[in-house]
Design an enzyme around this catalytic site. Structure first.
Site, PDB file in Angstrom:
ATOM      1  CG  HIS A  79      -6.430  -0.372 -11.165  1.00  0.00           C
ATOM      2  ND1 HIS A  79      -6.488   0.843 -11.827  1.00  0.00           N
ATOM      3  CD2 HIS A  79      -6.608  -0.089  -9.855  1.00  0.00           C
ATOM      4  CE1 HIS A  79      -6.674   1.812 -10.938  1.00  0.00           C
ATOM      5  NE2 HIS A  79      -6.757   1.271  -9.733  1.00  0.00           N
ATOM      6  CG  HIS A  83      -6.697   8.714  -6.274  1.00  0.00           C
ATOM      7  ND1 HIS A  83      -6.065   7.514  -6.489  1.00  0.00           N
ATOM      8  CD2 HIS A  83      -5.903   9.402  -5.409  1.00  0.00           C
ATOM      9  CE1 HIS A  83      -4.944   7.468  -5.777  1.00  0.00           C
ATOM     10  NE2 HIS A  83      -4.818   8.605  -5.120  1.00  0.00           N
ATOM     11  CG  HIS A 125     -11.000   1.034  -6.814  1.00  0.00           C
ATOM     12  ND1 HIS A 125     -11.040   2.388  -6.529  1.00  0.00           N
ATOM     13  CD2 HIS A 125      -9.846   0.850  -7.511  1.00  0.00           C
ATOM     14  CE1 HIS A 125      -9.964   2.978  -7.025  1.00  0.00           C
ATOM     15  NE2 HIS A 125      -9.216   2.058  -7.626  1.00  0.00           N
ATOM     16  CG  ASP A 149      -6.627   0.697  -5.698  1.00  0.00           C
ATOM     17  OD1 ASP A 149      -6.715   0.701  -6.939  1.00  0.00           O
ATOM     18  OD2 ASP A 149      -5.924   1.501  -5.075  1.00  0.00           O
ATOM     19  CE  LYS A 174     -10.519   6.832  -8.972  1.00  0.00           C
ATOM     20  NZ  LYS A 174      -9.641   5.673  -9.113  1.00  0.00           N
ATOM     21  CG  HIS A 214      -8.183   4.029  -3.140  1.00  0.00           C
ATOM     22  ND1 HIS A 214      -7.944   5.341  -2.832  1.00  0.00           N
ATOM     23  CD2 HIS A 214      -8.011   3.914  -4.472  1.00  0.00           C
ATOM     24  CE1 HIS A 214      -7.642   5.990  -3.932  1.00  0.00           C
ATOM     25  NE2 HIS A 214      -7.680   5.146  -4.950  1.00  0.00           N
TER      26      HIS A 214
END
Ligand code: DOR
Ligand code: ZN
Length: 336
Positions: free
Chosen positions: A14, A134, A12, A240, A95, A168
């Site tokens: 970004h 999420h 995960h 994350d 996602k 997460h």
């Protein structure tokens, strides 16, 4: 003392775009063999063209390092089965964000009406595309994840062949939910293994530890630690890591996200050593993800040694990592 990890994976991540991508992608590629790349760009990644060109920008930013960007699409309930069939080989997962719940999620899902979601979820199930979620409601910030558990259960029950990854996770309720459904899995971040809400807001406010979902109570962190340290087969590491420019973090209206990618392995080794669980780290940072996603990432062996590592205050004058300016007990000595 030396620790060796094979094919560390960050399930995960970004990576952002443009200047920030150029700073952070090489840092992940230094120590990770691959990562699941989140699609919450502006605009979000929703087409095959956007997906392939983002993948190319990532590979360009990474340069010579061995690194596999496993791509995701941003969930939309109007994707057609034909479109999903056409992109299935270019993605590892889709996602799903509740609308407006976090950074760049305005185009996400509102209401969780299963009738509306079913065509896409059925198609994903048939094509074997996992769903990453999420999982937070719009409720009181400390309760958002626990309140979302019934939605996870509804999804898990109604789509038994769909692999659902609770992203997460931050609560003992989420760890418990994992046990109730065969098709539920989870990622756990580095920061949620280290901090509670006290570290964020118990003293002077720590903007670089502010993220969504917010860090919770000590008993929640204990439940996450228990799952990670025993390398529960249904959990995997997903950092994350979510970089924002320093001036967007150190500001009124602080952006959510903790930047951990470049220090994640060092800090994980430190944590697992402290808990006498180093023998489980390989499963937590790689083997579980390989099995859950059925992937075979490029070979990479990372060697860490037990010697002091001073974490940089900032990278490229732009982005501040977790543990900035502090000394970790483990450093990376080679990766390749
Ligand atoms: O803290 C977060 N930051 N949580 C998310 O879910 C998104 C992320 C980001 O993209 O900045
Ligand atoms: Zn994220």
């Amino acid at each position: 003392m030396v620790v060796s990890l094979n094919e560390p994976l960050d399930m995960h991540l970004h990576l952002r775009d443009a200047g920030m991508l150029d700073i952070v992608a090489p840092l992940s590629a230094e120590t990770f063999s691959g990562a699941l790349v989140m699609p919450n760009l502006v605009p979000p990644v929703t087409t095959k063209e956007a997906l392939l060109s983002y993948r190319k920008r990532i590979l360009d930013a990474v340069g010579e390092s061995t690194f596999m960007p496993y791509m995701t699409l941003f969930f939309k309930s109007d994707y057609s089965a034909g479109f999903l069939e056409a992109v299935k080989d270019d993605i590892l997962a889709i996602k799903l964000y509740p609308a407006g719940i976090t950074t760049n999620s305005e185009g996400g899902v509102s209401g969780f009406d299963l009738k509306e979601l079913a065509p896409v979820l059925d198609a994903m199930s048939g094509l074997g595309i996992p769903l990453c979620v999420h999982g937070e409601t719009g409720g009181f910030v400390m309760d958002r994840e626990a309140e979302f558990i019934p939605i996870y259960e509804k999804l898990a029950k109604n789509f038994p062949d769909l692999k659902i990854i609770m992203e997460h996770i931050t609560t003992k309720e989420a760890v418990e939910a994992l046990k109730r459904f065969e098709n539920l899995y989870a990622t756990i971040t580095l920061h949620h293994l280290y901090i509670t809400l006290d570290d964020v807001a118990g003293g002077l406010l720590q903007p670089h530890l502010f993220c969504k979902p917010i860090a919770k109570r000590p008993e929640d962190r204990e439940a996450l630690l228990d799952a990670a340290l025993k390398a529960d087969p249904k959990v995997m590491f997903g950092s994350d890591s979510a970089p924002h420019p320093k001036d967007a973090k150190e500001a009124p209206g602080c952006a959510a996200g903790v930047f951990t990618a470049p220090i994640a392995l060092q800090a994980l080794v430190q944590l697992f050593e402290k808990h006498d669980a180093l023998d489980r780290l390989q499963s937590f940072v790689s083997d579980n993800a390989k099995r859950i996603y059925g992937i075979n990432p490029p070979e990479k062996r990372v060697i860490l040694e037990n010697s002091p590592y001073l974490v940089p205050d900032i990278y490229e004058g732009t982005v501040v990592p977790m543990f900035a300016g502090r000394t970790l007990e483990w450093r990376v000595v080679s990766a390749g």
